[in-house]
Design a protein around this motif. Structure first.
Motif, PDB file in Angstrom:
ATOM      1  N   PRO A 102       0.851  -0.879  -0.093  1.00 29.17           N
ATOM      2  CA  PRO A 102      -0.221   0.114   0.110  1.00 29.17           C
ATOM      3  C   PRO A 102       1.263   1.041   0.547  1.00 29.17           C
ATOM      4  CG  PRO A 102      -0.855  -1.699   1.511  1.00 29.17           C
ATOM      5  CD  PRO A 102       0.801  -2.450   1.448  1.00 29.17           C
ATOM      6  N   VAL A 103       1.989   1.231   1.036  1.00 32.85           N
ATOM      7  CA  VAL A 103       2.984   2.265   0.742  1.00 32.85           C
ATOM      8  C   VAL A 103       3.516   2.576  -0.858  1.00 32.85           C
ATOM      9  CG1 VAL A 103       5.165   3.394   1.338  1.00 32.85           C
ATOM     10  CG2 VAL A 103       3.300   1.680   3.122  1.00 32.85           C
ATOM     11  N   ALA A 104       3.920   1.482  -1.117  1.00 36.87           N
ATOM     12  CA  ALA A 104       4.350   1.412  -2.998  1.00 36.87           C
ATOM     13  C   ALA A 104       2.970   2.896  -3.854  1.00 36.87           C
ATOM     14  CB  ALA A 104       4.691   1.079  -3.750  1.00 36.87           C
ATOM     15  N   LEU A 105       1.759   1.908  -3.329  1.00 41.19           N
ATOM     16  CA  LEU A 105       0.734   2.112  -3.825  1.00 41.19           C
ATOM     17  C   LEU A 105       0.235   3.305  -4.070  1.00 41.19           C
ATOM     18  CD1 LEU A 105      -1.340  -1.392  -4.138  1.00 41.19           C
ATOM     19  CD2 LEU A 105      -0.907   0.092  -5.964  1.00 41.19           C
ATOM     20  N   VAL A 106       0.068   4.145  -2.872  1.00 41.18           N
ATOM     21  CA  VAL A 106      -0.086   5.228  -2.510  1.00 41.18           C
ATOM     22  C   VAL A 106       0.553   6.464  -3.553  1.00 41.18           C
ATOM     23  CG1 VAL A 106      -0.290   6.977  -0.730  1.00 41.18           C
ATOM     24  CG2 VAL A 106      -0.969   5.301  -0.067  1.00 41.18           C
TER      25      VAL A 106
ATOM     26  N   PHE B 104      -6.946  -1.456  -0.072  1.00 44.07           N
ATOM     27  CA  PHE B 104      -6.313  -1.642   0.451  1.00 44.07           C
ATOM     28  C   PHE B 104      -6.664  -3.781   1.495  1.00 44.07           C
ATOM     29  CE2 PHE B 104      -4.199   2.266   0.449  1.00 44.07           C
ATOM     30  CZ  PHE B 104      -3.462   1.603  -1.210  1.00 44.07           C
ATOM     31  N   LEU B 105      -7.290  -3.144   2.422  1.00 50.18           N
ATOM     32  CA  LEU B 105      -7.759  -3.839   3.203  1.00 50.18           C
ATOM     33  C   LEU B 105      -9.340  -4.521   3.347  1.00 50.18           C
ATOM     34  CD1 LEU B 105      -7.250  -1.537   6.308  1.00 50.18           C
ATOM     35  CD2 LEU B 105      -5.259  -3.527   5.255  1.00 50.18           C
ATOM     36  N   TRP B 106      -9.949  -5.239   3.730  1.00 50.85           N
ATOM     37  CA  TRP B 106     -10.611  -6.004   4.338  1.00 50.85           C
ATOM     38  C   TRP B 106     -12.437  -5.056   4.567  1.00 50.85           C
ATOM     39  CZ3 TRP B 106      -6.214  -6.966   7.125  1.00 50.85           C
ATOM     40  CH2 TRP B 106      -6.849  -7.161   8.444  1.00 50.85           C
ATOM     41  N   HIS B 107     -12.914  -5.761   4.587  1.00 55.46           N
ATOM     42  CA  HIS B 107     -14.258  -5.032   5.097  1.00 55.46           C
ATOM     43  C   HIS B 107     -14.875  -5.768   5.994  1.00 55.46           C
ATOM     44  CE1 HIS B 107     -15.224  -1.194   1.507  1.00 55.46           C
ATOM     45  NE2 HIS B 107     -13.929  -2.676   1.696  1.00 55.46           N
TER      46      HIS B 107
ATOM     47  N   TYR C 270      -1.571   4.320   7.613  1.00 58.96           N
ATOM     48  CA  TYR C 270      -1.767   3.365   6.102  1.00 58.96           C
ATOM     49  C   TYR C 270      -2.208   4.885   6.091  1.00 58.96           C
ATOM     50  CZ  TYR C 270      -0.330  -0.909   5.250  1.00 58.96           C
ATOM     51  OH  TYR C 270       0.305  -1.725   5.279  1.00 58.96           O
ATOM     52  N   ALA C 271      -3.385   5.275   7.139  1.00 57.47           N
ATOM     53  CA  ALA C 271      -4.806   6.683   6.862  1.00 57.47           C
ATOM     54  C   ALA C 271      -3.008   8.140   6.939  1.00 57.47           C
ATOM     55  CB  ALA C 271      -5.597   6.939   7.566  1.00 57.47           C
ATOM     56  N   VAL C 272      -2.347   7.626   7.786  1.00 56.08           N
ATOM     57  CA  VAL C 272      -1.284   8.866   8.098  1.00 56.08           C
ATOM     58  C   VAL C 272      -0.282   9.133   6.833  1.00 56.08           C
ATOM     59  CG1 VAL C 272       0.330   9.167  10.102  1.00 56.08           C
ATOM     60  CG2 VAL C 272      -1.562   8.596  10.827  1.00 56.08           C
ATOM     61  N   TYR C 273       0.021   8.400   6.610  1.00 57.35           N
ATOM     62  CA  TYR C 273       0.826   7.958   5.306  1.00 57.35           C
ATOM     63  C   TYR C 273       0.490   8.493   4.312  1.00 57.35           C
ATOM     64  CZ  TYR C 273       3.709   6.188   0.932  1.00 57.35           C
ATOM     65  OH  TYR C 273       4.127   6.595   0.497  1.00 57.35           O
ATOM     66  N   MET C 274      -0.810   8.384   3.747  1.00 60.46           N
ATOM     67  CA  MET C 274      -1.547   8.678   2.988  1.00 60.46           C
ATOM     68  C   MET C 274      -2.141  10.279   2.705  1.00 60.46           C
ATOM     69  SD  MET C 274      -5.288   8.204   0.895  1.00 60.46           S
ATOM     70  CE  MET C 274      -4.471   6.118   0.095  1.00 60.46           C
ATOM     71  N   ASP C 275      -2.676  10.862   3.956  1.00 59.41           N
ATOM     72  CA  ASP C 275      -2.660  12.486   4.290  1.00 59.41           C
ATOM     73  C   ASP C 275      -1.095  12.678   4.393  1.00 59.41           C
ATOM     74  OD1 ASP C 275      -5.054  13.719   5.480  1.00 59.41           O
ATOM     75  OD2 ASP C 275      -3.147  14.545   6.363  1.00 59.41           O
ATOM     76  N   LEU C 276       0.081  12.124   4.644  1.00 57.68           N
ATOM     77  CA  LEU C 276       1.448  13.444   4.809  1.00 57.68           C
ATOM     78  C   LEU C 276       1.732  13.657   3.322  1.00 57.68           C
ATOM     79  CD1 LEU C 276       3.441  14.289   6.288  1.00 57.68           C
ATOM     80  CD2 LEU C 276       4.507  11.757   6.451  1.00 57.68           C
ATOM     81  N   VAL C 277       1.098  12.291   2.284  1.00 57.38           N
ATOM     82  CA  VAL C 277       1.656  12.944   0.889  1.00 57.38           C
ATOM     83  C   VAL C 277       1.224  12.838  -0.173  1.00 57.38           C
ATOM     84  CG1 VAL C 277       3.662  10.123   1.357  1.00 57.38           C
ATOM     85  CG2 VAL C 277       1.561   9.994   0.543  1.00 57.38           C
ATOM     86  N   MET C 278      -0.102  12.711  -0.119  1.00 53.91           N
ATOM     87  CA  MET C 278      -1.739  13.238  -0.612  1.00 53.91           C
ATOM     88  C   MET C 278      -2.067  13.805  -0.497  1.00 53.91           C
ATOM     89  SD  MET C 278      -4.259  10.206  -2.002  1.00 53.91           S
ATOM     90  CE  MET C 278      -3.155   8.901  -3.229  1.00 53.91           C
TER      91      MET C 278
END
Length: 237
Positions: free
Chosen positions: A32-36, A126-129, A142-150
């Motif tokens: 997911p880090v790469a996909l973001v 990226f995850l399951w429901h 992942y949410a913190v990372y996504m908010d940081l780079v996107m």
């Protein structure tokens, strides 16, 4: 062969297998880090894990990607005020909501909401429901990372194009066409509010045929969306 040598060989095979398993887990966690990063350009149109499931099971789905600027601001504001009113203020996680979730966990209560739009985007991509504290904990980094780079606008654009609005109906455009027979850019304020309050449970809530409870929720969100100007600064071009 001596028993000690056999023991060492078994232990060696076990350790090698363990190292391989750990390596696989690390690679899966880093995907997911790469996909973001891959999803940053607007020309990339991500699909969700539920869409992948529909592809694998040959179920099929309807999703028509549209840019954020081509979605009615009424729907954007209604979804934000319904799902995550502090979207522009937090850094991927609403700490107040997370404290409430953690307190429920300590009290032994069932998993509750508390996910931000960023966390829901991570989950959908990226995850399951299904509700579980383990999955919710996986969402956090992942949410913190996504908010940081996107950018926030890109997060909202992706979310509104992968959110599920009914069986096999993904994204704002497909939802507007399916439920109201019009483009997402032409939704009325009432229709936008009805779509927004459908998101928590699109399998039992029908925005085109709302019951009294759904109508009441939509009225509340409609009022909030009308005052979204103080909360939506991160979504302006």
């Amino acid at each position: 062969m001596a028993p000690q040598s056999r023991h060492k060989r078994k232990r060696g095979r076990f350790m090698n297998g363990l190292r391989r398993a750990v390596l696989v887990l690390v690679l899966v966690a880093l995907l997911p880090v790469a996909l973001v990063l891959f999803y940053l350009p607007p020309v990339v149109h991500p699909i969700s894990t539920l869409m992948m499931k529909d592809i694998v099971t040959l179920t099929g789905y309807d999703r028509r990607w549209v840019a954020l600027d081509d979605i009615s601001p009424r729907l954007v504001h209604a979804v934000m005020m319904s799902e995550d009113g502090q979207f522009c203020s937090h850094r991927g996680i609403d700490l107040g909501e997370m404290r409430a979730v953690f307190n429920d966990f300590l009290a032994g209560e069932a998993a509750r909401g508390g996910s931000t739009i960023t966390m829901q985007t991570v989950k959908n991509l990226f995850l399951w429901h299904g509700r579980s504290y383990f999955r919710k904990a996986a969402e956090l980094p992942y949410a913190v990372y996504m908010d940081l780079v996107m950018p926030k606008r890109r997060i909202m654009e992706i979310y509104l194009n992968i959110a599920e609005w009914g069986p096999g109906i993904y994204g704002a455009e497909a939802a507007a066409q399916h439920h109201f027979g019009k483009s997402s850019r032409d939704l009325t304020a009432r229709q936008a509010a009805l779509l927004a309050v459908t998101l928590p449970n699109p399998y039992t809530r029908n925005p085109a045929k709302p019951g009294p409870g759904l109508n009441r929720l939509a009225s509340t969100i409609d009022r909030r969306a009308g005052h979204a100007g103080g909360y939506n600064h991160c979504l302006k071009p």
